[in-house]
Design an enzyme around this catalytic site. Structure first.
Site: not given
Ligand code: VG1
Ligand code: CO
Length: 543
Positions: A113-114, A277, A279, A281-282, A344, A363, A376, A496
């Site tokens: 992801s990010h 982001d 992948d 989804d954000r 979450t 979220e 998402k 967080r």
């Molecule tokens: C984070 C975010 C959460 C999201 C997750 C995956 O998780 O806070 O809201 O669903 O990333 O998003 P964490 O456990 O680091 O707080 V993505 O776009 O990284 O798949």
């Molecule tokens: Co993502």
């Protein structure tokens, strides 16, 4: 071509987190590391003989290599067909879309992801089930249990598949179909939104910048926003997915998408800014000099859902993750629909969406989506906002200000303390948990604590219970402080801290967010002793 059984031994720590297994690329490159996890997925799946799997990733470093390995393992396990995105590219929402459209058994998404990419960055893998959504905990737990006891994995010794040519080939008895990465997804979007109205908006000279952050959403945004909706070439920037995302964090927030924010703050700002982001989804939605809080974006989409053709009949309910602000709850109350509060991670929305209890989900971490898929969806959120702007003729700023005037404003911020010492972070959380019982009823600053607990969620559909999902301190006026440890980081621990305060008075809707939250920030420090515990004076990221 022969199918081989290779002896292996378990790797520690292959437990999926908030969204799949995420580790450093170097960890994934150890011989057998990826193979073990994929073998554990197959051992968990049960009857997949002859069925279809969807496979793709965000194009980060190791994506192509991982896809070749997974294809050879899928062939060895008797999978009937794998649909793989061209060049190995499929955004997370596109995987969800394709699983549903092609009635696949599930999908494997390769992404962290990010998180940063490249040889020194992160890699990740997650499994999605037949509804298109992330595997629920009982499946990820089972995968993890298999990773602990594996002794071998099965793999074909076939050569690599050409991932760049659309069409079908055979690998052992399995069909590999390389599909266009965008078309199924684009078709779904065209059915949800008023593309004619958005096209007319661009024809009237509406200007926009979409920042793909050199990640996977670029090809989708380019094909849809420039290709189908007629926005001028150059509207979508940084649209080419790069293996290292150009060295950036592909995380659409004001800190990591600094170029977009600078543009939107400056004299040459277009009417609308957006980013997605790694992948896809954000999403981040930006007006002139205004980055919309993701919690507000969810609430605004919910309040205006019926402007988009796909939501004309209204929404059945809203679901938000626990740390997400309560702005959406106010909209749900006004609409007379339910609002669900989940832990979450998108996996908790799946049952609510499948059961028709919720139509929109969101979220605070720049994630918004709906029942159209089970992930998402960044481009979806941007298209929703475009549809809303086209339908109302209002700017992002007007829409946000009017929303606050009607519902009040939930001031909201998240403070992240990244890569802190894991032992110190968990000791801090343990101490905090120990204090919770005595916090209720206490006066802290100008607030009185109504409830202090560690969030437990009972899924209303299957009654599964998820415990220890974040410490929340809720004040009598609805203000909240939430603390939890990230489940997506790959270095030490990330703490967080989520802060929220409601303001009904419209004359106080344009305060600086951090100032508006300052009393709660002080209380969070007072109860957690976070600075002393972690040795950090300041959060690493404030969103
Ligand atoms: C984070 C975010 C959460 C999201 C997750 C995956 O998780 O806070 O809201 O669903 O990333 O998003 P964490 O456990 O680091 O707080 V993505 O776009 O990284 O798949
Ligand atoms: Co993502």
């Amino acid at each position: 071509m022969t199918i081989q059984t290779i002896a292996t031994t378990p790797f520690a720590g292959q437990r999926p987190g908030t969204s799949g297994l995420r580790k450093k690329v170097t960890e994934f490159q150890q011989p057998g590391y990826l193979e073990n996890f994929v073998e554990a997925i197959f051992l968990t799946l049960g009857n997949f003989q002859g069925r279809t799997l969807v496979l793709g990733g965000d194009g980060r470093y190791f994506n192509r290599e991982a896809i070749q390995t997974i294809l050879r393992m899928a062939a060895a396990h008797g999978v009937g067909r794998v649909l793989v995105g061209r060049g190995g590219i499929l955004s997370t929402p596109a995987v969800s879309c394709v699983i549903r459209k092609r009635a696949a058994l599930g999908g494997i998404v390769l992404s962290a992801s990010h998180n940063p990419g490249g040889p020194d960055g992160d890699f990740g893998i997650k499994y999605n089930i037949d509804n298109g959504g992330p595997a629920p905990e009982k499946i990820t737990d089972a995968i993890y249990e298999h990773t602990r006891t594996l002794t071998s994995y099965r793999i074909s010794d076939a050569g690599p598949v050409d991932l760049d040519k659309i069409g079908s080939i055979r690998l052992e008895d399995m069909e590999v179909e390389v599909i266009d990465s965008v078309s199924d997804y684009a078709e779904l979007m065209a059915g949800l939104f008023d593309f004619d109205a958005i096209r007319a908006l661009f024809q009237r000279g509406f200007t926009m910048r979409f920042d793909g952050m050199y990640a996977v959403s670029g090809p989708y945004a380019k094909a849809i926003i420039e290709g189908m909706l007629g926005a001028p070439a150059g509207t979508v920037v940084n649209a080419e997915p790069l293996e290292d995302f150009g060295g950036h964090h592909p995380d659409p927030n004001p800190v990591n998408a600094a170029d977009l924010i600078a543009l939107m703050d400056g004299p040459d700002a277009p009417d609308f800014g957006a980013a997605s982001d790694g992948d896809g989804d954000r999403n981040m939605i930006v007006g002139r000099k205004l980055a919309v809080s993701p919690s507000d974006s969810l609430a605004i989409i919910a309040a205006n859902a019926t402007v988009a053709p796909g939501y004309r009949d209204g929404i059945k309910g809203i679901a938000r993750s626990m740390p997400t602000s309560q702005a959406a709850d106010r909209v749900a109350a006004a609409l007379g629909v339910s609002c669900f509060e989940t832990p979450t991670g998108w996996k908790y929305f799946g049952n609510l969406l499948d059961a028709g209890l919720a139509s929109l989900c969101g979220e605070e971490s720049y994630g918004t989506g709906s029942m159209h898929i089970r992930e998402k969806d960044g481009v979806w959120a941007v298209l929703f906002w475009l549809n809303l702007i086209a339908a109302t003729g209002k700017s992002v700023n007007e829409l946000v200000q009017e929303h606050w005037a009607r519902f009040g404003r939930n001031y909201y911020s998240r403070h992240d303390y990244e890569a802190v010492d894991a032992g110190a972070a968990s000791a801090m959380m343990d101490d905090l948990r120990g204090k919770l019982a005595s916090l209720a009823g206490q006066t802290l600053g100008d607030f009185r604590v109504q409830l202090a607990d560690d969030f437990t969620y009972t899924d209303p559909v299957d009654n599964s219970v998820s415990t220890r999902q974040g410490v929340r301190i809720i004040m009598t006026d609805g203000s909240r402080i939430v603390l939890r440890l990230s489940g997506t980081g790959t270095e030490g621990a990330t703490v967080r801290v989520y802060l929220e305060r409601y303001e009904a008075d419209a004359s106080r809707h344009n305060l600086d967010t951090q100032q508006a939250l300052a009393p709660l920030i002080a209380i969070a420090e007072q109860v957690s002793a976070l600075k002393a515990r972690t040795g950090r004076e300041q959060p690493s990221v404030v969103t």
